[in-house]
Design a protein around this motif. Structure first.
Motif: not given
Length: 244
Positions: A144-163
């Motif tokens: 969960m720590t690693e997933s949270a780090v990756a997912m937080q960066a994903t939403v903050q970088c402005g991703a429109n589509f997340i796999l």
């Protein structure tokens, strides 16, 4: 897989593109369900195409169609069909120098996602970015720590589509329901986080300040929006779209 998408989902789905024949079959199956004309004018199916570094596309990838590689790939789709919807795809991972294995959920890859977000905006293209990635083999705290780090960066970088936003384990070698539930809860929290602050009389509980005299507590009937129960309820209401 394609059959299950068509039977049980009403959303655009990813077809099989591991060979030319499978890509053609996926498109033909979509045409059977939605109609040839509808498929021609609407997004019902998509493909995920990767380039090999240095900038090179394998022949099967070209036949089904990092920055220079992605730009070339987007240009090739326009040569095949001008105006075809194209997404700037990004998949970042760091590497364990002792084993050579990819590692996920690291701060280095998170920083890379933020950089790629700026590049996609410069090109004016929608962005597909990393999801809740982890190298952990089980749904534990590390996962969960690693997933949270990756997912937080994903939403903050402005991703429109997340796999891969839920269920990922062991560098993507497997998915489990336990991790799916944990990630879905985090996704619902991100919905609230990305919505930002809403500044209005109800959110600020101005009515409670008027009702309650100075020096007394503010757990009054006029402040339900401040209670933990309602905040939890708001998050639960977002769980369904997060899972979808």
């Amino acid at each position: 897989m394609v059959s299950a998408h068509l039977r049980y989902s009403d959303k655009p789905f990813m077809g099989s593109v591991t060979s030319v024949e499978r890509a053609e079959d996926s498109i033909e199956m979509a045409r059977i369900v939605f109609g040839r004309e509808f498929v021609d004018q609407n997004c019902v199916i998509l493909a995920n195409i990767n380039a090999n570094s240095p900038p090179r596309f394998r022949r099967p990838a070209l036949s089904r169609s990092r920055l220079p590689e992605t730009m070339v790939g987007c240009a090739l789709t326009q040569l095949a069909r001008p105006g075809a919807p194209t997404v700037f795809g990004n998949f970042l991972s760091s590497t364990d120098l002792r084993t050579g294995s990819p590692t996920f959920g690291t701060p280095e890859s998170a920083l890379g996602s933020l950089v790629v977000g700026q590049l996609a905006r410069r090109l004016g293209l929608p962005l597909r970015c990393s999801g809740a990635f982890t190298s952990s083999k089980v749904a534990d705290g590390k996962a969960m720590t690693e997933s949270a780090v990756a997912m937080q960066a994903t939403v903050q970088c402005g991703a429109n589509f997340i796999l891969h936003s839920a269920g990922w384990l062991e560098r993507g070698l497997t998915k489990v329901f336990e991790k799916l539930i944990l990630d879905a809860d985090f996704c619902s929290a991100l919905h609230v986080y990305m919505a930002g602050l809403s500044v209005n009389p109800n959110q600020l509980a101005l009515g409670a300040f008027r009702e309650v005299a100075p020096g007394k507590h503010f757990f009054a009937e006029g402040t339900p929006s401040l209670t933990t129960e309602q905040r939890s309820g708001n998050r639960k209401s977002l769980t369904t779209p997060a899972l979808s």
